[in-house]
Design a protein around this motif. Structure first.
Motif, short mmCIF file in Angstrom:
data_model
loop_
_atom_site.label_atom_id
_atom_site.label_comp_id
_atom_site.label_asym_id
_atom_site.label_seq_id
_atom_site.Cartn_x
_atom_site.Cartn_y
_atom_site.Cartn_z
N SER A 167 -42.10 -7.15 21.06
CA SER A 167 -42.52 -8.04 22.14
C SER A 167 -41.43 -7.99 23.20
CB SER A 167 -42.68 -9.47 21.61
OG SER A 167 -41.40 -9.98 21.29
N LEU B 6 -37.82 -6.28 18.79
CA LEU B 6 -38.55 -6.00 17.56
C LEU B 6 -38.37 -7.12 16.55
CD1 LEU B 6 -37.59 -2.24 17.06
CD2 LEU B 6 -39.64 -3.17 18.13
N GLU C 13 -31.12 1.47 16.47
CA GLU C 13 -30.16 1.96 17.44
C GLU C 13 -29.58 3.29 16.96
OE1 GLU C 13 -29.01 -0.68 20.27
OE2 GLU C 13 -31.09 -0.64 19.69
N ILE C 14 -29.14 4.09 17.89
CA ILE C 14 -28.71 5.46 17.56
C ILE C 14 -27.41 5.48 16.77
CG2 ILE C 14 -27.92 7.65 18.57
CD1 ILE C 14 -30.03 7.07 20.84
N ARG D 107 -36.97 6.49 22.77
CA ARG D 107 -36.02 5.60 22.12
C ARG D 107 -34.63 5.78 22.71
NH1 ARG D 107 -32.54 7.60 17.55
NH2 ARG D 107 -32.32 5.92 16.06
N MET D 108 -34.35 6.97 23.24
CA MET D 108 -33.01 7.22 23.76
C MET D 108 -32.79 6.60 25.15
SD MET D 108 -31.10 10.92 24.13
CE MET D 108 -30.98 11.31 25.85
N ASN E 83 -25.43 3.49 24.94
CA ASN E 83 -25.07 3.40 23.53
C ASN E 83 -25.65 2.09 22.96
OD1 ASN E 83 -23.37 1.39 24.41
ND2 ASN E 83 -21.48 2.52 24.03
N ASP E 84 -25.35 1.81 21.70
CA ASP E 84 -25.93 0.63 21.05
C ASP E 84 -25.56 -0.66 21.78
OD1 ASP E 84 -26.54 2.60 19.22
OD2 ASP E 84 -25.81 1.52 17.46
N GLN E 85 -24.40 -0.64 22.45
CA GLN E 85 -23.93 -1.85 23.13
C GLN E 85 -24.47 -1.96 24.55
OE1 GLN E 85 -21.63 0.22 21.32
NE2 GLN E 85 -22.15 -1.14 19.63
N SER F 5 -29.32 11.34 18.49
CA SER F 5 -30.57 10.66 18.86
C SER F 5 -31.77 11.28 18.16
CB SER F 5 -30.80 10.75 20.37
OG SER F 5 -29.68 10.26 21.05
N PHE G 35 -38.10 -3.53 29.83
CA PHE G 35 -38.19 -4.41 28.67
C PHE G 35 -39.63 -4.58 28.16
CE2 PHE G 35 -34.04 -5.89 30.31
CZ PHE G 35 -33.31 -5.64 29.17
N PRO H 126 -40.90 -2.02 23.55
CA PRO H 126 -40.34 -2.86 22.48
C PRO H 126 -38.97 -2.43 22.00
CG PRO H 126 -42.53 -2.03 21.90
CD PRO H 126 -42.15 -1.38 23.19
N HIS H 127 -38.70 -1.13 22.05
CA HIS H 127 -37.38 -0.71 21.58
C HIS H 127 -36.86 0.49 22.34
CE1 HIS H 127 -33.92 -0.37 19.08
NE2 HIS H 127 -34.21 0.88 18.76
N PHE H 128 -35.59 0.46 22.64
CA PHE H 128 -34.85 1.63 23.13
C PHE H 128 -33.39 1.34 22.87
CE2 PHE H 128 -33.40 -0.70 26.79
CZ PHE H 128 -34.45 -1.53 27.14
N ASN H 129 -32.59 2.38 22.90
CA ASN H 129 -31.21 2.17 22.48
C ASN H 129 -30.48 1.21 23.42
OD1 ASN H 129 -29.81 3.13 20.16
ND2 ASN H 129 -28.21 3.74 21.58
N GLY H 130 -29.82 0.24 22.84
CA GLY H 130 -29.07 -0.75 23.62
C GLY H 130 -29.91 -1.92 24.09
N ARG H 131 -31.18 -1.96 23.68
CA ARG H 131 -32.10 -2.96 24.24
C ARG H 131 -31.62 -4.40 24.06
NH1 ARG H 131 -36.51 -6.28 23.74
NH2 ARG H 131 -38.29 -5.86 25.07
N LEU I 279 -30.78 -6.88 27.00
CA LEU I 279 -31.56 -8.10 27.22
C LEU I 279 -30.61 -9.29 27.34
CD1 LEU I 279 -34.43 -9.17 27.47
CD2 LEU I 279 -34.44 -9.56 25.00
#
Lengths: 511, 398
Positions: free
Chosen positions: A263, A267, A305-306, B80-81, B101-103, B135, B279, B282-287, B291
């Protein structure tokens, strides 16, 4: 797809940690569904028939289950007697000069060694007691902490400080010491050294000369309680406790996928999907599967996450212990052993363990396998027909990746080698073998869905312990996916039949 | 070791266009990019800049890193990347993306070319192999191939570019909209043309087999001769991109994977690239980190400044008061803009000071003497240079 009800929590995997977690959550009033892929509960502790009339659990002894979990879950009421005294342990000697250890009692060594052991064991027990409270606590993350987290760190500091200067200094010196150094410093007897090292090494990719966490693992295994009735009785009692608390258990229910919905806020895990297409929804999805299975197979990297994914990928998950089960048509006789109800270690000296490890490192099994043997049917008559027995052996340092691969021929060759080795200590046993089963780490992976067939789901080593187990951002049972928790051996404090990961996860979920 | 040249492995490589570019580099002003010899300028940076703005010019982007991401999971893997929604990208279209990156700190920016439903080209300024490998892990059907050395590329920019390409026989090129990709036969192989560039002007990027690179160059320069064609280098590119408000790694941002100090890297929000962060995905790296940053607001925001006077504010500190006691940020790139006739800059300014006064403390030299001045800055919402012709389809003919 059929939609089948909504639960507060769904737990994936009815191993002992799944059962413990289910029992705690159900006792707190949650509607809990426990899903197990195989046809019975217990996971690696479940008793399976390996030969008509003969059954054995992979995990073959319970010697450090958490006492407070056993008490809180009322396992007594479900038929378990706890604190039945220490499990006797024998170091078998090829010359018959066995070393017997039962709690504080040590036989078969010189008076000097007995004194040295008393001193050594008192000190290790002080260390073990200082660490004990933290096996049942969430280890806080490194970063901004809440008051409760600070108290845990404070408690840890205080416990170590309370050891006193001499003990603390010694603890800091030895906690990452190779077992070999600790043994050589204290003892002369080869058999005694192997016997005392065993619990620091078994289940890990570590030999006596490896510096890492062998001493910590030993301390981890020095607390907790023993129980009557063996592994089978523990699993039955946990199942009964979970069911009595209201948890619903379904076997033959293999989870194919953890459902994740997206959403604007991101996730969230919302339920699970079984192999047959059935869908169950829940507020919490709790996985007792190993971290690689949970994240890489059940969640899927597209939802992760990667960097995190690659930290899960690099977890060391290859097991180094094989399991041999023998169906015996009579009671086996080990030369010089009167009570065969305990654990028997075949490892004539520390080099025999080291060399077996060296072979395994390079993808071979040892011509001189080292092992721990029990006769589970001595404590649980249901495992074998009357007057017949089951022999269970944990054979250390059998590689997951055997050079040339595992097949019937290599499995047979190793089985033969192990039986030959046992025959030396129990002459005539070969003639009583009516059935056998060898489970290599690759077989354990296949049969139990555990990545690498690793006892502890992932190596218990300093870099994969405490707030790094399995990796940061998933080490407090919660994961980067809201609603998804871990409760298996891949979490703090780790493997073995302790119940601690299941307990700690439930505690986090109920916070 | 090569006996003839013990340093052979250390020497800069030559781009497929080098044999034509080398004689034109009158100043021998070479620098390096990803191990290739690469022109800083050929004759005079400002002259080359004016060719980009008033005629047409070529910039050798062969050293750029190019990857072919293919397979049934390629779209999912890229989606996703990067922070943008790649599923919305149509075939034969290009999109500008960033990845974090994840952060939520920016790893790099680049472009994705959708060549087929399961085949993409990713381009970026510096090597991305390790991050791509990380990735791609866990996706069953995806392969990432580094094709940097297998594709020669020229950026062809300026108002007369479309006319030149038309006369080269690229039928229908005038109907290509910005970010469109077109394919043409060229000699023995295909020529891919995308309406993309780094100048903020009308322009195209030409992608071809290195074996056909010189043939392409010769055709382009034969026809381009009447249209003012000229090669341009890094210096002119930097002028043009700054007017267009595009960011440059090493100036506006540091790549997160190469940054040592805490928060010396950047988030897309800090770089004013929030529009690239989707946004709805629903998902991508660092989301989750992004946010949180969106809700909190970025610490700094990359801001376009119009600075009074004509002294370029390179490396200037920015202050919230004329006495220069309240430091609020720093200039990342600055120049006198010939197109905008203004003293322009990009600057990182702490968000809470964006609404107040902004003063630049400018150091400058005049005949070996150092001077300084304090100049008032005005925030510009629009790019300094965004001519209608950059987006017009068809572009004007010449």
């Amino acid at each position: 797809m059929t939609q089948l009800g909504h639960y507060d929590s769904i737990i994936i995997g009815a191993g002992h940690n799944g059962l413990v977690c289910a029992a705690y959550l159900a006792r707190a009033g949650q509607r809990v569904l426990l899903l197990e892929a195989s046809d019975s509960v217990g996971g690696l502790a479940s008793s399976r028939e390996f030969h008509p009339g003969f059954k054995a659990p992979v995990a073959h002894s319970v010697n450090h289950f958490s006492k407070s979990i056993a008490v809180e879950l009322g396992l007594k009421a479900h038929g378990l007697v706890i604190d039945v005294g220490s499990v006797p342990c024998v170091g078998l000697s090829p010359e018959g000069k066995h070393v017997f250890l039962n709690g504080a009692e040590l036989r078969g060594v010189s008076d000097d060694e007995r004194e040295a052991y008393a001193r050594y064991s008192r000190q290790l027990q002080r260390f073990a007691r200082a660490l004990e409270p933290f096996w049942l606590k969430t280890i806080p993350r490194i970063g901004p902490n809440k008051l409760g987290d600070m108290l845990t760190f404070g408690h840890m500091g205080l416990n170590l400080r309370r050891l006193g200067k001499a003990d603390l200094r010694e603890f800091l010196r030895v906690f990452s010491l190779p077992m070999r150094d600790l043994m050589d410093e204290n003892f002369d007897s080869d058999i005694l050294k192997s016997l005392l090292s065993w619990d620091g090494l078994i289940g890990s990719k570590m030999a006596p000369r490896s510096p890492n966490n062998a001493v910590l693992t030993l301390l981890y295994r020095m607390v907790g309680t023993t129980m009557s009735g063996g592994v089978g009785a523990l699993v039955s009692a946990l199942e009964a406790a979970a069911t009595a608390a209201g948890a619903e258990i379904r076997t033959d229910a293999r989870v194919q996928r953890i459902r994740v919905s997206g959403s604007a806020s991101g996730l969230r895990a919302t339920g699970v999907e079984l192999g047959n297409g059935e869908v169950f929804e829940a507020d919490w999805v709790v996985s007792s599967a190993d971290p690689q299975t949970t994240f890489l197979s059940l969640i899927g990297v597209e939802n992760l996450e990667i960097d995190f994914t690659n930290r899960i990928k690099r977890l060391r998950c290859k097991g180094y212990v094989a399991k041999l089960h023998l169906a015996l048509n009579s009671s086996p006789t080990f030369g010089g052993i009167e009570d065969s109800g305990g654990r028997m270690i075949i490892a004539p000296d520390l080099d025999s363990i080291e060399f077996a490890f060296d072979d395994a490192k390079y993808g071979r099994w040892s011509e001189h396998p080292v092992m721990e043997i029990t006769l589970p049917s001595v404590h649980d008559a249901s495992l074998a027909p009357p007057d017949q027995h089951v022999l269970s052996a944990h054979v250390m340092f059998v590689p997951y990746d055997l050079q040339g691969g595992w097949n019937e021929a290599t499995r047979d060759a190793l089985s033969e080698r192990i039986i030959d080795t046992i025959e030396r200590y129990a002459p005539g046993i070969r003639q009583t073998v009516v059935g056998r089963e060898l489970l290599t780490p690759a077989d354990l992976e296949h049969a139990f869905g555990v990545t690498g067939g690793h006892w502890h789901h992932t190596e218990m080593a300093l870099d994969q312990m405490l707030m790094m187990r399995p990796t940061y951002e998933a080490a407090q049972y919660a994961t980067p996916i809201p609603g998804l928790y871990l409760c298996g051996a891949g979490c703090h404090p780790g493997g073995d039949l302790t119940g601690a990961p299941g307990h700690n996860a439930a505690h986090e979920i109920l916070k | 070791m090569n006996k003839a040249d013990p340093y052979a492995g250390e020497r800069l490589l030559e781009s497929p266009f080098h044999p034509r570019q080398a004689p034109l580099n009158l100043r021998e002003a070479w620098s390096a990019w990803n191990g290739y010899r690469f022109a800083e300028c050929y004759y005079d940076a400002e002259y080359e800049y004016f060719c980009v703005r008033n005629a047409c010019a070529t910039y050798d982007i062969s050293p750029m890193q190019k990857y072919i991401i293919s397979g049934g999971d390629s779209e999912a893997m890229l989606n996703r990347m990067v922070t943008r929604d790649v599923t919305k990208l149509k075939e034969n279209r290009v999109t500008y993306v960033v990845w974090c990156n994840d952060q939520g700190r920016m790893v790099d920016d680049g472009t994705i070319f959708k060549l087929a439903s399961d085949r993409f080209m990713l381009t970026c300024g510096s090597s991305c192999v390790a991050w791509l490998k990380m990735s791609a892990f866990g996706f069953a059907d995806v392969s990432c191939e580094d094709v940097s050395d297998k594709i020669a590329a020229l950026s062809f920019q300026g108002p007369t570019t479309c006319a030149v390409l038309k006369r080269m026989g690229l039928d229908g090129i005038e109907t290509a909209k910005p970010y469109d990709i077109r394919h043409f036969p060229f000699g023995r192989g295909p020529l891919m043309v995308s309406r993309t560039g780094f100048t903020g002007d009308l322009g195209y990027e030409l992608w071809i087999d290195p074996a056909l690179a010189l043939e392409l160059w010769d055709r382009l320069y034969a026809i381009g001769a009447d249209y003012g064609i000229q090669p341009y280098g890094e210096a002119a590119t930097n002028m043009a991109r700054l007017e267009a408000g595009f960011i440059m790694p090493g100036m506006e941002f540091n790549e997160a994977l190469k940054t040592v100090h805490l928060e010396h890297d950047h988030t897309p929000f800090e770089l004013n690239l929030g529009w690239l962060v989707d946004f709805n995905k629903p998902h991508f790296n660092g989301r989750s980190a992004l946010l949180a940053e969106k809700q909190r607001g970025p610490k700094y925001v990359l801001t376009r400044l119009d600075i009074e006077g004509n002294k370029p504010a390179e490396h200037s500190w920015l202050y919230g008061n004329k006495r220069c006691t309240k430091e609020i940020g720093y200039v990342t790139s600055a120049m006198w803009s010939p197109a905008a006739k203004a003293n322009i800059a990009l600057a990182m300014i702490r968000s809470e000071h964006l609404k107040g006064e902004i003063w630049a403390f400018i150091d400058y030299a005049k005949e070996l003497r150092q001077y300084s001045k304090i100049a008032r800055c005005t925030v510009k919402d629009k790019p300094f240079w965004a001519p209608g012709r950059a987006r017009a389809t068809p572009p004007a003919d010449f």
